[in-house]
Motif scaffolding. Structure first.
Motif, PDB file in Angstrom:
ATOM      1  N   GLN A   1       0.697  -1.168  -0.041  1.00  0.00           N
ATOM      2  CA  GLN A   1       0.103  -0.089  -0.055  1.00  0.00           C
ATOM      3  C   GLN A   1       0.875   1.337  -0.164  1.00  0.00           C
ATOM      4  O   GLN A   1       0.624   2.188  -0.641  1.00  0.00           O
ATOM      5  CB  GLN A   1      -0.924  -0.148   1.124  1.00  0.00           C
ATOM      6  CG  GLN A   1      -2.092   1.054   1.235  1.00  0.00           C
ATOM      7  CD  GLN A   1      -2.937   1.054   0.134  1.00  0.00           C
ATOM      8  OE1 GLN A   1      -3.698   0.228   0.075  1.00  0.00           O
ATOM      9  NE2 GLN A   1      -3.003   2.101  -0.693  1.00  0.00           N
ATOM     10  N   GLY A   2       2.010   1.207   0.834  1.00  0.00           N
ATOM     11  CA  GLY A   2       2.813   2.319   0.752  1.00  0.00           C
ATOM     12  C   GLY A   2       3.466   2.601  -0.544  1.00  0.00           C
ATOM     13  O   GLY A   2       3.640   3.718  -0.972  1.00  0.00           O
ATOM     14  N   ALA A   3       3.766   1.586  -1.228  1.00  0.00           N
ATOM     15  CA  ALA A   3       4.568   1.746  -2.401  1.00  0.00           C
ATOM     16  C   ALA A   3       3.657   2.257  -3.523  1.00  0.00           C
ATOM     17  O   ALA A   3       3.759   3.128  -4.481  1.00  0.00           O
ATOM     18  CB  ALA A   3       5.043   0.373  -2.959  1.00  0.00           C
ATOM     19  N   LEU A   4       2.276   1.848  -3.418  1.00  0.00           N
ATOM     20  CA  LEU A   4       1.321   2.331  -4.355  1.00  0.00           C
ATOM     21  C   LEU A   4       1.036   3.820  -4.118  1.00  0.00           C
ATOM     22  O   LEU A   4       0.700   4.485  -5.004  1.00  0.00           O
ATOM     23  CB  LEU A   4      -0.034   1.431  -4.118  1.00  0.00           C
ATOM     24  CG  LEU A   4      -1.150   1.751  -5.251  1.00  0.00           C
ATOM     25  CD1 LEU A   4      -0.918   1.552  -6.690  1.00  0.00           C
ATOM     26  CD2 LEU A   4      -2.315   1.029  -4.709  1.00  0.00           C
TER      27      LEU A   4
ATOM     28  N   CYS B   1      -5.700  -4.032  -9.864  1.00  0.00           N
ATOM     29  CA  CYS B   1      -7.071  -4.683 -10.579  1.00  0.00           C
ATOM     30  C   CYS B   1      -7.229  -6.322  -9.793  1.00  0.00           C
ATOM     31  O   CYS B   1      -6.163  -6.851  -9.822  1.00  0.00           O
ATOM     32  CB  CYS B   1      -7.104  -4.922 -12.035  1.00  0.00           C
ATOM     33  SG  CYS B   1      -8.635  -5.507 -12.569  1.00  0.00           S
ATOM     34  N   GLY B   2      -8.401  -6.165  -9.229  1.00  0.00           N
ATOM     35  CA  GLY B   2      -8.683  -7.713  -8.785  1.00  0.00           C
ATOM     36  C   GLY B   2      -9.482  -8.607  -9.621  1.00  0.00           C
ATOM     37  O   GLY B   2      -9.686  -9.414  -9.238  1.00  0.00           O
ATOM     38  N   GLY B   3      -9.685  -8.273 -10.810  1.00  0.00           N
ATOM     39  CA  GLY B   3     -10.560  -8.777 -11.661  1.00  0.00           C
ATOM     40  C   GLY B   3      -9.905 -10.211 -12.379  1.00  0.00           C
ATOM     41  O   GLY B   3      -8.579 -10.287 -12.292  1.00  0.00           O
ATOM     42  N   THR B   4     -10.468 -10.668 -13.382  1.00  0.00           N
ATOM     43  CA  THR B   4      -9.862 -12.000 -13.972  1.00  0.00           C
ATOM     44  C   THR B   4      -9.555 -11.446 -15.420  1.00  0.00           C
ATOM     45  O   THR B   4     -10.173 -10.624 -15.910  1.00  0.00           O
ATOM     46  CB  THR B   4     -10.893 -12.999 -13.958  1.00  0.00           C
ATOM     47  OG1 THR B   4     -12.086 -12.857 -14.811  1.00  0.00           O
ATOM     48  CG2 THR B   4     -11.220 -13.645 -12.675  1.00  0.00           C
ATOM     49  N   HIS B   5      -8.529 -11.909 -15.936  1.00  0.00           N
ATOM     50  CA  HIS B   5      -8.048 -11.434 -17.440  1.00  0.00           C
ATOM     51  C   HIS B   5      -7.367 -12.617 -18.008  1.00  0.00           C
ATOM     52  O   HIS B   5      -6.982 -13.940 -17.662  1.00  0.00           O
ATOM     53  CB  HIS B   5      -6.779 -10.698 -17.094  1.00  0.00           C
ATOM     54  CG  HIS B   5      -7.075  -9.367 -16.484  1.00  0.00           C
ATOM     55  ND1 HIS B   5      -7.845  -8.007 -17.373  1.00  0.00           N
ATOM     56  CD2 HIS B   5      -7.266  -8.769 -15.471  1.00  0.00           C
ATOM     57  CE1 HIS B   5      -8.028  -7.113 -16.425  1.00  0.00           C
ATOM     58  NE2 HIS B   5      -7.938  -7.564 -15.360  1.00  0.00           N
TER      59      HIS B   5
ATOM     60  N   SER C   1      -2.257  -5.548   2.986  1.00  0.00           N
ATOM     61  CA  SER C   1      -0.760  -5.493   3.093  1.00  0.00           C
ATOM     62  C   SER C   1      -0.242  -5.248   1.540  1.00  0.00           C
ATOM     63  O   SER C   1       0.657  -4.414   1.342  1.00  0.00           O
ATOM     64  CB  SER C   1      -0.095  -6.571   3.924  1.00  0.00           C
ATOM     65  OG  SER C   1      -0.546  -7.838   3.015  1.00  0.00           O
ATOM     66  N   HIS C   2      -0.842  -6.219   0.642  1.00  0.00           N
ATOM     67  CA  HIS C   2      -0.368  -5.822  -0.686  1.00  0.00           C
ATOM     68  C   HIS C   2      -1.654  -5.707  -1.738  1.00  0.00           C
ATOM     69  O   HIS C   2      -2.767  -6.161  -1.262  1.00  0.00           O
ATOM     70  CB  HIS C   2       0.364  -7.159  -1.013  1.00  0.00           C
ATOM     71  CG  HIS C   2       1.604  -7.311  -0.229  1.00  0.00           C
ATOM     72  ND1 HIS C   2       1.780  -7.494   0.790  1.00  0.00           N
ATOM     73  CD2 HIS C   2       2.918  -6.938  -0.901  1.00  0.00           C
ATOM     74  CE1 HIS C   2       3.115  -7.537   1.288  1.00  0.00           C
ATOM     75  NE2 HIS C   2       3.929  -7.279   0.033  1.00  0.00           N
ATOM     76  N   ILE C   3      -1.284  -5.184  -2.661  1.00  0.00           N
ATOM     77  CA  ILE C   3      -2.463  -4.818  -3.599  1.00  0.00           C
ATOM     78  C   ILE C   3      -1.845  -5.413  -4.891  1.00  0.00           C
ATOM     79  O   ILE C   3      -0.885  -5.353  -5.359  1.00  0.00           O
ATOM     80  CB  ILE C   3      -2.695  -3.201  -4.012  1.00  0.00           C
ATOM     81  CG1 ILE C   3      -2.817  -2.304  -2.652  1.00  0.00           C
ATOM     82  CG2 ILE C   3      -3.838  -3.036  -4.946  1.00  0.00           C
ATOM     83  CD1 ILE C   3      -4.181  -2.878  -1.996  1.00  0.00           C
TER      84      ILE C   3
END
Length: 240
Positions: A163-166, A204-208, A185-187
């Protein structure tokens, strides 16, 4: 909290699972799910659960409490008891079309490099809303650019960022209306292309799809005015 199996492998069509609970509305919660829950403009998956002595069709999937993924039966029916081992299977053609459209919309945000104010995904089309005062002068040219990106057969992969890096790289967030979830903790980041062929990276949390060539040819449809500085751009799968 349900383990989201589709995050690691969007191509899982079938998997085992165990019933962890039921919702008051008649939904089913598994310990691990290949079903994507409605979010970020992408519809929830449909499919089926089978177990020893029974089975049930799943109409859609939604988010529950505390990270649960809730499978919604197509009609009221006897639910598998808590602890039951089940086999879960997707309506694959529907899921794969949603994956194709979702990845194509990421590429649309590349050829139209403006902030995104909203979006929606369907099995044969999708749309993005852009913070755009005037409609593009050359819609056909944008379509040519988009199909050229698709034809390059670029890999679609996932990275993870803290999150901090984002927060230190706000340019990665293209969507103005939907922000990445905080408190994690992580994106997850979805990357299209690598090295000199890199074209896009965004949360993005979707499917690709795994490669852009799987999208097939697309067509840019109508462009609508939605407010003083908002334009809605529709995208269609050519084989729909």
């Amino acid at each position: 909290m349900t383990e989201a199996l589709f995050i690691a492998d969007a191509y899982l069509r079938e998997a085992a699972g165990r019933v962890m609970g039921h919702t008051a509305e008649g939904g089913i919660v598994l310990d691990a799910s290949i079903f994507y829950a409605t979010s970020g403009g992408q519809p929830g998956d449909a499919g089926r659960l089978d177990w020893d002595g029974g089975g049930i069709d799943i109409a859609t999937t939604v988010k529950g409490q505390g990270g649960d993924i809730v499978l919604v039966p197509a009609e009221p029916s006897r639910l598998p008891e808590i602890g039951t081992r089940v086999t879960q299977s997707l309506v694959w053609d529907r899921r794969h079309r949603l994956m194709r459209v979702h990845t194509a919309l990421h590429l649309l945000s590349v050829v139209i490099p403006l902030p995104v104010t909203g979006g929606q995904i369907a099995v044969d089309k999708g749309r993005l809303d852009f913070d755009m005062e005037h409609a593009p002068d050359d819609k056909d040219g944008l379509e040519v650019q988009l199909n050229a990106l698709i034809a390059r057969d670029l890999p679609v992969t996932a990275d993870w960022i803290t999150q901090g890096a984002l927060d230190a790289r706000p340019e990665l967030i293209k969507t103005m209306s939907v922000k990445p979830p905080r408190g994690q903790s992580h994106i997850r980041l979805v990357r299209i292309g690598e090295g000199a062929e890199f074209v896009d990276l965004q949360p993005c949390g979707g499917t690709h799809v795994g490669w852009t060539s799987e999208i097939g040819r697309v067509r840019i449809g109508k462009i609508e005015k939605k407010g003083r500085q908002n334009r809605r751009v529709y995208l269609h799968l050519e084989d729909a």
